[in-house]
Design a protein around this motif. Structure first.
Motif, PDB file in Angstrom:
ATOM      1  N   GLN A  95       5.066   9.724  -8.581  1.00  0.00           N
ATOM      2  CA  GLN A  95       5.928   9.181  -7.530  1.00  0.00           C
ATOM      3  C   GLN A  95       5.231   8.052  -6.773  1.00  0.00           C
ATOM      4  O   GLN A  95       4.034   8.118  -6.501  1.00  0.00           O
ATOM      5  CB  GLN A  95       6.311  10.270  -6.530  1.00  0.00           C
ATOM      6  N   THR A  96       6.003   7.020  -6.437  1.00  0.00           N
ATOM      7  CA  THR A  96       5.537   5.926  -5.580  1.00  0.00           C
ATOM      8  C   THR A  96       6.125   6.169  -4.197  1.00  0.00           C
ATOM      9  O   THR A  96       7.332   6.031  -3.999  1.00  0.00           O
ATOM     10  CB  THR A  96       6.007   4.561  -6.122  1.00  0.00           C
ATOM     11  N   CYS A  97       5.291   6.552  -3.241  1.00  0.00           N
ATOM     12  CA  CYS A  97       5.776   6.966  -1.924  1.00  0.00           C
ATOM     13  C   CYS A  97       5.493   5.892  -0.875  1.00  0.00           C
ATOM     14  O   CYS A  97       4.333   5.561  -0.610  1.00  0.00           O
ATOM     15  CB  CYS A  97       5.130   8.282  -1.510  1.00  0.00           C
ATOM     16  N   LEU A  98       6.571   5.367  -0.289  1.00  0.00           N
ATOM     17  CA  LEU A  98       6.461   4.373   0.778  1.00  0.00           C
ATOM     18  C   LEU A  98       6.435   5.084   2.115  1.00  0.00           C
ATOM     19  O   LEU A  98       7.364   5.822   2.455  1.00  0.00           O
ATOM     20  CB  LEU A  98       7.653   3.418   0.742  1.00  0.00           C
TER      21      LEU A  98
ATOM     22  N   LEU B 288      13.054  -0.333 -10.855  1.00  0.00           N
ATOM     23  CA  LEU B 288      12.052   0.368 -11.658  1.00  0.00           C
ATOM     24  C   LEU B 288      12.109   1.885 -11.484  1.00  0.00           C
ATOM     25  O   LEU B 288      11.301   2.599 -12.074  1.00  0.00           O
ATOM     26  CB  LEU B 288      10.647  -0.129 -11.287  1.00  0.00           C
ATOM     27  N   SER B 289      13.048   2.371 -10.665  1.00  0.00           N
ATOM     28  CA  SER B 289      13.112   3.803 -10.354  1.00  0.00           C
ATOM     29  C   SER B 289      14.439   4.398 -10.803  1.00  0.00           C
ATOM     30  O   SER B 289      15.433   3.692 -10.972  1.00  0.00           O
ATOM     31  CB  SER B 289      12.931   4.023  -8.845  1.00  0.00           C
ATOM     32  N   SER B 290      14.437   5.722 -10.978  1.00  0.00           N
ATOM     33  CA  SER B 290      15.664   6.418 -11.376  1.00  0.00           C
ATOM     34  C   SER B 290      16.064   7.501 -10.379  1.00  0.00           C
ATOM     35  O   SER B 290      17.186   7.997 -10.428  1.00  0.00           O
ATOM     36  CB  SER B 290      15.495   7.048 -12.764  1.00  0.00           C
ATOM     37  N   GLU B 291      15.160   7.868  -9.483  1.00  0.00           N
ATOM     38  CA  GLU B 291      15.492   8.859  -8.464  1.00  0.00           C
ATOM     39  C   GLU B 291      14.558   8.696  -7.266  1.00  0.00           C
ATOM     40  O   GLU B 291      13.447   8.185  -7.397  1.00  0.00           O
ATOM     41  CB  GLU B 291      15.397  10.283  -9.009  1.00  0.00           C
TER      42      GLU B 291
ATOM     43  N   GLU C 136       0.856  -1.187   0.000  1.00  0.00           N
ATOM     44  CA  GLU C 136       0.000   0.000   0.000  1.00  0.00           C
ATOM     45  C   GLU C 136       0.892   1.237   0.000  1.00  0.00           C
ATOM     46  O   GLU C 136       1.746   1.392   0.876  1.00  0.00           O
ATOM     47  CB  GLU C 136      -0.916  -0.001   1.221  1.00  0.00           C
ATOM     48  N   VAL C 137       0.708   2.115  -0.977  1.00  0.00           N
ATOM     49  CA  VAL C 137       1.569   3.289  -1.126  1.00  0.00           C
ATOM     50  C   VAL C 137       0.713   4.528  -1.383  1.00  0.00           C
ATOM     51  O   VAL C 137      -0.488   4.434  -1.634  1.00  0.00           O
ATOM     52  CB  VAL C 137       2.563   3.111  -2.299  1.00  0.00           C
ATOM     53  N   SER C 138       1.370   5.667  -1.334  1.00  0.00           N
ATOM     54  CA  SER C 138       0.738   6.917  -1.755  1.00  0.00           C
ATOM     55  C   SER C 138       1.275   7.262  -3.138  1.00  0.00           C
ATOM     56  O   SER C 138       2.491   7.299  -3.338  1.00  0.00           O
ATOM     57  CB  SER C 138       1.056   8.051  -0.776  1.00  0.00           C
ATOM     58  N   CYS C 139       0.371   7.485  -4.080  1.00  0.00           N
ATOM     59  CA  CYS C 139       0.773   7.856  -5.436  1.00  0.00           C
ATOM     60  C   CYS C 139       0.649   9.368  -5.596  1.00  0.00           C
ATOM     61  O   CYS C 139      -0.411   9.940  -5.339  1.00  0.00           O
ATOM     62  CB  CYS C 139      -0.098   7.151  -6.470  1.00  0.00           C
TER      63      CYS C 139
ATOM     64  N   CYS D 287       9.954   8.618  -1.634  1.00  0.00           N
ATOM     65  CA  CYS D 287       9.182   8.742  -2.874  1.00  0.00           C
ATOM     66  C   CYS D 287      10.056   8.417  -4.083  1.00  0.00           C
ATOM     67  O   CYS D 287      11.033   9.125  -4.370  1.00  0.00           O
ATOM     68  CB  CYS D 287       8.605  10.148  -2.994  1.00  0.00           C
ATOM     69  N   PHE D 288       9.680   7.345  -4.787  1.00  0.00           N
ATOM     70  CA  PHE D 288      10.442   6.839  -5.934  1.00  0.00           C
ATOM     71  C   PHE D 288       9.803   7.304  -7.239  1.00  0.00           C
ATOM     72  O   PHE D 288       8.590   7.354  -7.373  1.00  0.00           O
ATOM     73  CB  PHE D 288      10.468   5.307  -5.909  1.00  0.00           C
ATOM     74  N   LEU D 289      10.652   7.614  -8.205  1.00  0.00           N
ATOM     75  CA  LEU D 289      10.163   8.017  -9.526  1.00  0.00           C
ATOM     76  C   LEU D 289      11.034   7.378 -10.599  1.00  0.00           C
ATOM     77  O   LEU D 289      12.256   7.302 -10.436  1.00  0.00           O
ATOM     78  CB  LEU D 289      10.200   9.538  -9.670  1.00  0.00           C
TER      79      LEU D 289
END
Length: 224
Positions: free
Chosen positions: A93-96, A119-122, A83-86, A222-224
């Motif tokens: 961003q995929t925020c854990l 799957l992320s770059s920053e 469960e994440v915050s988008c 937060c992953f992007l």
């Protein structure tokens, strides 16, 4: 007649039934695979139909609102979905979120985290230290970070520290002011090496004593 003989007799007397049974199983398998492919192509962000990351939801035709969704970076079984915050406002961003805001703990398996890194770059994360009569970075206004400044351990074991190879951004250092009131120091971690985040421990914090206290406020990674 023995059992095998009876089975052969049954098959020979009803060949059409056997073909129908096999055809039914093939149809069920094809239907399942079709549904699986469709769910991967058009995820909904639910626990039953998660996306790999929030960016996949943003790429769908339907416009998604910022909020809570489910992701499955390794596209495995649904039991380890996250469960994440988008945050679509900031590019998907995929925020854990940490388990609690006062601890650097995240309820994510290492396997899922490894896939999320791939799957992320920053990645970006904020950590705030609230303090009462206690320095955590600078000894005073205009001074360099103290020898006892806090250190932060990255997910991959690297250290963010004052004067080190990796250093956090410090946008506010109110803890250098010791005036009997609660202050705060804000640390920002921004990196293009996704394996560094989230932060897994805050080290070198001064011991609390009478009139000197602190508490952590851990933000999402937060992953992007």
């Amino acid at each position: 007649m023995d059992t095998h003989g009876a089975l052969r007799a049954e098959v020979s007397s009803h060949p059409d039934r056997l073909v129908l049974d096999q055809g039914g199983e093939i149809f069920k398998t094809l239907h399942y695979l079709s549904h699986l492919i469709q769910s991967i192509k058009t995820p909904l962000g639910t626990k039953e139909n998660p996306a790999r990351v929030c960016r996949d939801l943003m790429d769908c035709e339907q416009k998604m609102a910022d909020g809570t969704y489910w992701v499955d970076p390794n596209l495995g079984c649904s039991s380890d979905t996250i469960e994440v915050s988008c945050n679509f406002t900031h590019g998907g961003q995929t925020c854990l979120k940490p388990i609690t805001a006062s601890k650097v703990e995240f309820a994510v398996s290492r396997v899922q985290m490894n896939f999320l890194h791939l799957l992320s770059s920053e990645v970006t994360q904020h950590i705030t230290i609230h303090c009462l009569n206690m320095t955590v970075w600078q000894e005073g206004p205009g001074q360099a970070p103290a020898k006892r400044a806090v250190r932060f351990r990255a997910w991959n074991g690297q250290i963010f520290e004052a004067g080190g190879q990796f250093r956090p951004e410090v946008s506010m250092d109110g803890c250098k002011v010791q005036d009997g009131r609660w202050q705060q120091t804000l640390f920002t971690f921004r990196t293009q090496d996704p394996q560094q985040l989230p932060i897994v421990s805050v080290d070198n914090l001064p011991p609390a004593s009478s009139g000197k206290q602190y508490r952590l406020e851990v933000g999402p990674a937060c992953f992007l």
